[in-house]
Design a protein around this motif. Structure first.
Motif, short mmCIF file in Angstrom:
data_model
loop_
_atom_site.label_atom_id
_atom_site.label_comp_id
_atom_site.label_asym_id
_atom_site.label_seq_id
_atom_site.Cartn_x
_atom_site.Cartn_y
_atom_site.Cartn_z
N SER A 194 -5.05 -1.58 -9.00
CA SER A 194 -4.27 -1.11 -7.90
C SER A 194 -4.77 0.19 -7.83
O SER A 194 -5.29 1.11 -8.55
CB SER A 194 -2.39 -0.89 -8.19
OG SER A 194 -1.89 -1.97 -8.62
N THR A 225 10.94 -4.02 4.91
CA THR A 225 10.99 -2.73 4.31
C THR A 225 11.80 -3.04 2.86
O THR A 225 12.84 -3.99 3.24
CB THR A 225 11.50 -1.70 5.20
OG1 THR A 225 12.82 -1.96 5.58
CG2 THR A 225 10.70 -1.57 6.30
N VAL A 277 -4.37 3.60 -5.03
CA VAL A 277 -3.51 4.27 -4.29
C VAL A 277 -4.28 5.51 -3.26
O VAL A 277 -5.17 5.87 -3.85
CB VAL A 277 -2.28 5.22 -4.95
CG1 VAL A 277 -1.74 6.10 -4.29
CG2 VAL A 277 -1.47 4.30 -5.99
N PRO A 334 3.23 -5.87 3.91
CA PRO A 334 2.48 -6.41 4.87
C PRO A 334 2.87 -7.31 5.79
O PRO A 334 2.26 -6.98 7.28
CB PRO A 334 1.40 -7.31 4.26
CG PRO A 334 1.48 -6.78 2.73
CD PRO A 334 2.81 -6.35 2.40
N THR A 351 -1.67 -4.45 1.20
CA THR A 351 -1.34 -3.08 1.17
C THR A 351 0.08 -2.50 1.42
O THR A 351 0.77 -3.17 2.34
CB THR A 351 -2.24 -2.40 2.32
OG1 THR A 351 -3.60 -2.91 2.05
CG2 THR A 351 -2.08 -0.78 2.13
N ILE A 352 0.47 -1.75 0.57
CA ILE A 352 2.14 -1.26 0.74
C ILE A 352 2.17 0.10 1.37
O ILE A 352 1.27 0.76 0.64
CB ILE A 352 2.76 -1.55 -0.72
CG1 ILE A 352 2.81 -3.02 -0.87
CG2 ILE A 352 4.28 -0.95 -0.42
CD1 ILE A 352 3.43 -3.31 -2.15
N GLU A 353 2.92 0.40 2.15
CA GLU A 353 2.90 1.93 2.84
C GLU A 353 4.21 2.44 2.21
O GLU A 353 5.01 1.81 2.37
CB GLU A 353 2.71 1.85 4.29
CG GLU A 353 2.98 3.15 4.76
CD GLU A 353 2.92 3.44 6.22
OE1 GLU A 353 2.92 4.31 7.01
OE2 GLU A 353 2.83 2.17 6.99
N ASP A 368 -3.04 -0.17 -2.40
CA ASP A 368 -4.01 -1.76 -2.44
C ASP A 368 -3.68 -2.32 -3.45
O ASP A 368 -4.01 -1.99 -4.43
CB ASP A 368 -5.17 -1.06 -1.81
CG ASP A 368 -5.98 -2.35 -1.56
OD1 ASP A 368 -5.44 -3.47 -1.48
OD2 ASP A 368 -7.09 -1.97 -1.04
N LEU A 394 -0.52 4.71 0.51
CA LEU A 394 -0.95 3.47 0.73
C LEU A 394 -1.23 2.78 -0.60
O LEU A 394 -2.19 3.46 -1.25
CB LEU A 394 -1.98 3.33 1.70
CG LEU A 394 -1.83 3.51 3.10
CD1 LEU A 394 -3.16 3.41 3.94
CD2 LEU A 394 -0.64 2.83 3.85
N GLN A 445 -3.65 8.74 -1.36
CA GLN A 445 -2.51 9.56 -0.84
C GLN A 445 -3.05 10.44 0.60
O GLN A 445 -4.12 10.91 0.70
CB GLN A 445 -2.25 10.75 -1.80
CG GLN A 445 -1.64 10.11 -3.14
CD GLN A 445 -0.38 9.73 -3.37
OE1 GLN A 445 0.37 9.42 -2.53
NE2 GLN A 445 0.15 9.68 -4.49
#
Length: 290
Positions: free
Chosen positions: A251, A186, A253, A182, A284-286, A278, A276, A255
């Motif tokens: 969590s 990276t 996801v 967030p 949220t992680i990409e 959540d 992503l 896609q």
């Protein structure tokens, strides 16, 4: 393994096992009085090349099989969680949130000749420097489960990926993906990455020394050790895979081109670039190409 309130159940169950009862017969005896009176238990059986696990309540079992680790996480809202895994070489059971490392204060090592013991975690085969017969050592003064001790041989080399050990972990030559956090930071996925408010490597069975990634969670919705992302193996080779580690709030996801998918605790899901993840509380992680 049973909660401390169920000590009276242990002796007859252990006698049943000593007399040669199998997995199904033991499970039937365990739940014969009804599940309502039994808040939690862990039953693990090794038969031929298959390891069977049944968990009710707050506990986790981690099964090392080849290059993979299968995480079986108990659930208070269901009857029980059951898995069968072939080719298991090592088992770790955790029944407490705070498990001391071997040799740390609060951890007890040594031989046990009999009786009931409290424990927070157990491994089979246990870690030992010499081939001998020992009982899985329980940490002292922990609110864990109660079980009768079992003597097991330890002249089997331990595979990598068991908490409390520090083997030289295999890592991929190059990252299979990159995680965008967030705050814009990276993280390369060239080994296990543990994400949470205050992630701890001892909470998870995984390959080697993982990367620990702490994220802010103002409302404490993100668990301490919430999610694992690691390089996949087998059919997932060359991609990142994610596993929810029994987090409190779960969590989700998303896609590319697919509807949101809620991760089941302990079940690994493949991640494609653009996914992503959540974790709640605005975290949220990409997942992007490395």
């Amino acid at each position: 393994m049973l909660p401390p309130t169920e000590k009276d159940r242990v002796a007859p169950l252990w006698s049943l096992v000593d007399d040669g009862a199998g997995f199904d017969e033991t499970l039937d005896a365990l739940i014969s009085a009804g599940l309502r009176e039994l808040p939690g238990f862990v039953l693990v059986s090794e038969e031929d090349d298959e390891t069977r696990v049944v968990i009710r309540g707050a506990a986790q079992v981690h099964l090392a099989a080849g290059d993979d680790v299968v995480h079986v996480v108990g659930d208070d809202t269901t009857t029980w969680v059951e898995r069968s895994v072939p080719g298991v070489t090592r088992v770790r059971i955790e029944v407490a949130d705070d498990v001391p490392e071997p040799g740390a204060e609060g951890a007890l090592d040594g031989l046990l000749d009999g009786g009931l013991v409290r424990l927070a975690a157990a491994e089979h085969p246990p870690t030992a420097d010499e081939a001998d017969e020992v009982v899985v050592p329980p940490p002292a003064d922990h609110d864990g489960l109660t079980r009768a001790p079992q003597t097991v041989p330890v002249d089997v080399p331990a595979p990598p990926g068991i908490p409390g050990q520090e083997p030289a972990p295999p890592v991929t030559a190059r990252p299979v993906a990159r995680l965008v956090l967030p705050d814009g930071e990276t993280v390369d996925v060239d080994r296990s990455v543990l994400v949470g408010r205050a992630p701890e490597a001892s909470r998870i069975v995984t390959d080697g020394a993982p990367r620990l990634v702490a994220v802010a969670s103002p409302h404490q919705e993100v668990s301490s050790t919430h999610l694992e992302v690691r390089p996949g193996s087998g059919a997932d080779h060359g991609l990142a895979v994610a596993t929810d580690l029994g987090s409190t709030n779960g969590s989700v996801v998303v896609q590319p081109g697919l509807p949101p998918e809620e991760l089941r605790p302990g079940v690994t899901v493949q991640l494609v670039p653009g996914a992503l993840v959540d974790l709640g509380d605005g975290v949220t992680i990409e997942v992007v190409d490395a």
